[in-house]
Enzyme design. Structure first.
Site, short mmCIF file in Angstrom:
data_model
loop_
_atom_site.label_atom_id
_atom_site.label_comp_id
_atom_site.label_asym_id
_atom_site.label_seq_id
_atom_site.Cartn_x
_atom_site.Cartn_y
_atom_site.Cartn_z
N ASP A 88 -71.58 -27.60 23.36
CA ASP A 88 -72.98 -27.25 23.13
C ASP A 88 -73.81 -28.53 23.14
O ASP A 88 -73.45 -29.49 22.46
CB ASP A 88 -73.15 -26.53 21.79
CG ASP A 88 -74.57 -25.96 21.67
OD1 ASP A 88 -74.95 -25.15 22.52
OD2 ASP A 88 -75.29 -26.38 20.74
N ASP A 448 -58.52 21.23 25.33
CA ASP A 448 -57.83 20.74 24.13
C ASP A 448 -57.65 21.90 23.15
O ASP A 448 -58.14 23.00 23.35
CB ASP A 448 -58.62 19.60 23.48
CG ASP A 448 -57.68 18.58 22.80
OD1 ASP A 448 -57.91 17.37 22.92
OD2 ASP A 448 -56.69 19.04 22.17
N GLY A 473 -57.23 25.44 24.47
CA GLY A 473 -55.87 25.83 24.87
C GLY A 473 -54.87 24.77 24.50
O GLY A 473 -55.24 23.67 24.08
N ASP A 474 -53.61 25.11 24.68
CA ASP A 474 -52.51 24.20 24.37
C ASP A 474 -51.88 23.82 25.70
O ASP A 474 -51.33 24.68 26.41
CB ASP A 474 -51.49 24.92 23.46
CG ASP A 474 -50.32 24.02 23.11
OD1 ASP A 474 -49.79 24.12 21.99
OD2 ASP A 474 -49.93 23.19 23.98
N ARG A 490 -54.17 8.60 27.07
CA ARG A 490 -53.31 8.40 25.88
C ARG A 490 -52.63 9.70 25.48
O ARG A 490 -52.54 10.06 24.30
CB ARG A 490 -54.16 7.87 24.71
CG ARG A 490 -54.79 6.53 24.94
CD ARG A 490 -55.98 6.32 24.04
NE ARG A 490 -55.59 6.31 22.64
CZ ARG A 490 -55.55 5.21 21.89
NH1 ARG A 490 -55.82 4.04 22.43
NH2 ARG A 490 -55.22 5.26 20.62
C1 LIG Z 1 -80.20 -32.47 28.40
C2 LIG Z 1 -79.61 -31.75 29.55
C3 LIG Z 1 -79.01 -30.50 29.39
N1 LIG Z 1 -78.50 -29.88 30.52
C4 LIG Z 1 -77.87 -28.51 30.39
O1 LIG Z 1 -78.45 -27.82 29.28
C5 LIG Z 1 -77.55 -26.81 28.86
C6 LIG Z 1 -77.46 -26.88 27.34
O2 LIG Z 1 -77.24 -25.55 26.82
P1 LIG Z 1 -75.84 -25.12 26.17
O3 LIG Z 1 -76.11 -23.99 25.25
O4 LIG Z 1 -75.12 -26.26 25.64
O5 LIG Z 1 -74.98 -24.61 27.40
P2 LIG Z 1 -75.28 -23.34 28.34
O6 LIG Z 1 -75.78 -23.84 29.66
O7 LIG Z 1 -76.16 -22.37 27.67
O8 LIG Z 1 -73.84 -22.72 28.60
P3 LIG Z 1 -72.85 -22.17 27.45
O9 LIG Z 1 -71.85 -23.23 27.22
O10 LIG Z 1 -72.25 -20.93 28.04
O11 LIG Z 1 -73.67 -21.89 26.26
C7 LIG Z 1 -76.20 -27.13 29.48
O12 LIG Z 1 -75.92 -26.22 30.57
C8 LIG Z 1 -76.39 -28.54 30.05
O13 LIG Z 1 -75.61 -28.74 31.23
C9 LIG Z 1 -78.58 -30.43 31.78
O14 LIG Z 1 -78.14 -29.80 32.76
N2 LIG Z 1 -79.15 -31.66 31.94
C10 LIG Z 1 -79.67 -32.34 30.89
O15 LIG Z 1 -80.18 -33.45 31.08
#
Ligand SMILES: Cc1cn([C@@H]2O[C@H](COP(=O)(O)OP(=O)(O)OP(=O)(O)O)[C@@H](O)[C@H]2O)c(=O)[nH]c1=O
Length: 584
Positions: A88, A448, A473-474, A490
């Site tokens: 993230d 059923d 029915g059965d 199932r």
């Molecule tokens: C600062 C900066 C960020 N990013 C993109 O910003 C998203 C951050 O969001 P995230 O929530 O971390 O990720 P996501 O894209 O939502 O994907 P997920 O991991 O599924 O949440 C990511 O994409 C990063 O590359 C760039 O491509 N370039 C940059 O300079």
């Protein structure tokens, strides 16, 4: 090259990137890593005020993204990952965390804040090692990079925003693309800004997989790190991994998980019996004391139960006392896809039966008599199951699983060649309704037992549909309604081999050439490479019924012995797989 030794260590392992970010995909693809992408369903809504630093928020979000995929894959994809990588990225300026902009105005606010200033980009990474022999590790870490923007004119801001580039990126910019024009300097790992701190990641993998004698010349966590000083901040050295060993002395994680598995199940069952998820939905952010009063339980017990539910990813961190998205979707009693009925069935019926698993294994018979004092022939004809409350509870269970699996089964095959289907043992009609939605030209007769048909009004969707009809029915004793497709969801897995032959030969006689049977069952993984839910389900049939689960090869042989051929199997990734075979 710090990574090459690590890549060989990952050979043969199922590596999963729990991210929809195309940049993360590109970064890891470019280094030759073999991995699958399973975007996480975790909603990034953690309360930022609960974290003392922005990187903690990014790391926790990365962890929850990876955990959600690691928990979902065995269930929905019927395969267990070995390594799940979550990440993230957040941008922070003046103490404010900037994630992806919700609209152009939001992007404008963000970029205006960043104009002319130095800011930090934090990427939190979580590496879940799911199947390590030496024990489960959840390695998480973060990397910080400093970035300074030039002064941005209104014209440049709007030109950049209207390019569309900011909208799926933290902080509203992409340094690797047009956004690069906004940047005066970068201090630290550039790829960390793009979304994945590759070098730091490689070092963590080396620390996990390469013995010190093999490891390249770098150290982490406060020693003479090879990491450039710029990527460190004044108040800390590069943050090494925070290892949370799920056990000491390397007890294999799968054994530890299995030791605790039943406690986790009972936590879910108890929370559902006490309707915890309904209570928390009614008033979000409920304090434990109030929740205890609402569920009629002790404060101590409620506190521990809620903490355990948070640890299982069923609730958000305490203090919010909020359902996760999955809890709201599947665990409250009245959501459209609620599994509440099935969970009560697991608690009230399956759990007592499984306590006699050893006897079932020794004797090779179900344990209805030991668990409920009832000897039963074919499960649902026994008097015990005729009692309204027991039958209603069972119908609730079947109804909730049919709602969750119905769409996947109904859409498994092209059924445009069929006009009338008979859902044999179709219970409340939940599956039948999914079939007529998926195949508008199809009409479905739900066949059923009379008591089941009488109870259907308790479950029917608000609107009626002439394409679904109900006949009592059965299916062992009575003639089957005329149809060109017979659906058995199932059903066979409950029956003894003799009963299966009796029913299939009846179906074979009822089918003319070109008619078909569509089975919905959990198909055993023939390779037996991983403990899959199908094998647990197979034991479930042992303790509960006279039936069993079967592999594709076994279904093929069984169906062909009754004149059905051209068998096709669809592994839906849901609870149930689908099998279609045509009468010769
Ligand atoms: C600062 C900066 C960020 N990013 C993109 O910003 C998203 C951050 O969001 P995230 O929530 O971390 O990720 P996501 O894209 O939502 O994907 P997920 O991991 O599924 O949440 C990511 O994409 C990063 O590359 C760039 O491509 N370039 C940059 O300079």
């Amino acid at each position: 090259m710090v990574l090459i030794p690590v890549i060989s260590k990952l050979n043969g392992k199922r590596v999963v990137l729990a991210s929809a970010s195309p940049r993360r995909l590109e970064i890891l693809t470019n280094i030759g890593l073999q991995f699958e992408v399973v975007p996480s369903w975790f909603k990034e809504t953690l309360d930022k005020t609960l974290f003392k630093a922005p990187y903690e928020y990014a790391v926790e979000t990365a962890k929850q993204k990876a955990l959600e995929v690691a928990q979902r894959m065995p269930l929905k994809h019927l395969k267990t990952p070995d390594i799940v990588i979550g990440a993230d990225t957040v941008v922070t300026v003046d103490g404010v965390i900037l994630e992806k902009p919700i609209d152009k105005q939001d992007a404008y606010q963000m970029l205006s804040r960043l104009s002319g200033k130095e800011h930090s980009v934090f990427t939190g990474v979580a590496i879940l090692l799911c199947n390590e022999r030496e024990g489960e590790l959840t390695v998480d870490f973060y990397e910080e990079t400093k970035v300074k923007f030039a002064e941005l004119s209104e014209e440049m801001l709007w030109e950049y925003i209207n390019s569309g580039e900011p909208m799926d990126k933290a902080g509203g910019y992409g340094i690797q693309a047009l956004g690069g024009m906004l940047v005066e300097y970068v201090h630290g790992d550039f790829l960390n800004v793009v979304g994945f701190p590759l070098n730091h990641f490689c070092k963590q993998l080396s620390a996990i997989y390469i013995k010190p004698s093999e490891s390249p010349t770098h150290k982490i966590k406060g020693e003479d790190s090879a990491v450039s000083a710029a990527s460190r901040t004044s108040e800390q050295d590069m943050v090494g991994p925070s290892y949370t060993k799920s056990n000491n002395e390397g007890l294999p994680h799968n054994i530890v998980d299995l030791l605790d598995g039943f406690k986790a199940s009972k936590t879910l069952f108890t929370a559902c019996r006490l309707k915890v998820f309904d209570v928390l939905r009614a008033s979000e952010g409920l304090r434990v004391k109030v929740a205890a009063e609402r569920i009629g339980a002790s404060v101590t017990g409620t506190e521990r139960l809620l903490d355990a539910a948070v640890s299982l990813g069923l609730l958000h961190k305490l203090g919010q006392g909020e359902n996760t998205e999955h809890a709201s979707q599947f665990l409250v009693t009245d959501s459209p896809l609620s599994l509440h009925g099935y969970i009560l069935h697991c608690n009230n019926v399956v759990w007592p039966l499984f306590t006699h698993l050893e006897s079932a294994v020794r004797e090779g018979t179900n344990q209805q008599e030991r668990a409920f004092g009832k000897k039963t022939g074919y499960l649902f004809q026994d008097g015990y199951f005729k009692k309204d409350e027991v039958e209603m509870q069972f119908l609730n269970a079947m109804h909730s699983t049919a709602k969750v699996t119905g769409r996947a089964v109904a859409t498994a095959f092209d059924l445009s060649g069929f006009k009338t289907a008979c859902d044999v043992g179709g219970c409340t009609g939940a599956m039948a309704y999914e079939f007529i939605i998926a195949h508008p030209g199809l009409s479905v007769i739900v066949f059923d037992l009379p008591t089941v048909i009488e109870m259907r009004s308790h479950f029917l969707p608000g609107e009626q549909n002439d394409s679904v009809s109900f006949v009592a029915g059965d299916f062992f004793k009575d003639d089957l309604p005329k149809a060109d497709l017979y659906i058995l969801a199932r059903i066979l897995h409950d029956c003894s081999d003799e009963k299966v032959d009796e029913l299939l030969s009846k179906l074979s006689k009822a089918c003319t050439t070109g008619c078909a049977v569509l089975l919905a069952e959990t198909v055993l993984d023939e390779a037996k490479t991983r403990a899959s839910r199908a094998y647990m389900q197979s034991l479930n049939m042992l303790v509960q019924t006279e039936g069993r689960e079967r592999s594709s090869a076994q279904y093929k042989q069984l169906l062909e012995s009754h004149g059905f051929s051209r068998m096709r199997v669809c592994h839906t990734g849901n609870f149930l797989d689908a099998i279609l075979a045509y009468k010769q």
